[in-house]
Design an enzyme around this catalytic site. Structure first.
Site, short mmCIF file in Angstrom:
data_model
loop_
_atom_site.label_atom_id
_atom_site.label_comp_id
_atom_site.label_asym_id
_atom_site.label_seq_id
_atom_site.Cartn_x
_atom_site.Cartn_y
_atom_site.Cartn_z
N CYS A 1 49.53 41.45 38.64
CA CYS A 1 49.53 41.14 40.07
C CYS A 1 50.45 39.96 40.34
O CYS A 1 50.33 38.92 39.69
CB CYS A 1 48.10 40.84 40.52
N CYS B 1 47.94 36.90 41.73
CA CYS B 1 46.94 36.22 40.90
C CYS B 1 47.14 36.46 39.41
O CYS B 1 46.44 35.86 38.59
CB CYS B 1 45.52 36.61 41.31
N CYS C 1 44.73 44.67 44.57
CA CYS C 1 44.25 43.94 43.41
C CYS C 1 42.78 43.62 43.63
O CYS C 1 42.40 43.10 44.67
CB CYS C 1 45.05 42.66 43.24
N CYS D 1 51.32 54.55 43.36
CA CYS D 1 52.64 54.28 43.93
C CYS D 1 52.67 52.82 44.35
O CYS D 1 51.94 52.40 45.23
CB CYS D 1 52.84 55.21 45.13
N CYS E 1 42.34 39.39 43.85
CA CYS E 1 42.84 38.57 44.97
C CYS E 1 42.96 39.36 46.26
O CYS E 1 43.21 38.78 47.31
CB CYS E 1 44.19 37.96 44.62
ZN LIG Z 1 45.74 39.81 42.32
#
Ligand SMILES: [Zn+2]
Length: 169
Positions: free
Chosen positions: A68, A71, A117, A140, A120
């Site tokens: 990510c 985060c 995510c 995607c 976060c």
């Molecule tokens: Zn994250």
């Protein structure tokens, strides 16, 4: 931003692969977001989509881990990446389903499944049921929603699984 923070867990949720996936507080997300540029903010925080064939990770064939951008939570392994021809980096499975939040999205007159995510809440992209075997899923992604870490490179501090113990201190 003035809403009370509803998350203050003392027992973090740990995924099967060993990462703390308990949701970050608004303050923690705002802190991390300071490092984002305008395009990253637009996509990650405001659910934007980068133009097709513009992302820097579409043709990335190196071995490693996609984490990510906000985060650092590991999201996808390079071995789950495939060439979808869509113009966005595509994967057939996440590193751990607990690292992804699946949200029904009715925008633009379509019913799609948005992926974020799990830690976060950063917007990642969408998942579609037309991927290759074995999962038949197609995740995607927006390139700007992720950082790529080469195999053998140290994971960024924010990625590391020991976040949970730091938090207790
Ligand atoms: Zn994250």
């Amino acid at each position: 931003m003035n809403q009370p923070t509803q998350i203050s867990t003392t027992s973090p949720t740990i995924s099967a692969v060993g990462y703390d996936v308990s949701p970050l507080s608004e303050e923690e997300v705002a802190d991390l977001a300071q490092s984002l540029n305008e395009e990253e903010r637009r996509v990650l925080l405001n659910h934007g989509t980068e133009p097709a064939f513009c992302g820097n990770l579409i043709d990335n064939k190196k071995e490693g881990t996609y984490v990510c951008r906000l985060c650092g939570l590991p999201l996808f392994a390079s071995k789950a990446k495939f060439e979808s021809g869509t113009g966005w980096p595509s994967f057939f499975q996440p590193i751990d389903r607990a690292h992804i939040a699946f949200i029904e999205d009715h925008s633009h007159g379509m019913t799609r499944t948005e992926i974020r995510c799990a830690r976060c809440g950063g917007h990642l992209g969408h998942v579609f049921p037309d991927g290759p075997p074995p999962t038949r899923e197609r995740y995607c992604l927006n390139s700007v929603s992720m950082d790529f870490i080469d195999t053998g490179q140290p994971l960024p501090r924010k990625t590391r699984a020991d976040r949970a113990s730091e938090r207790v201190r």
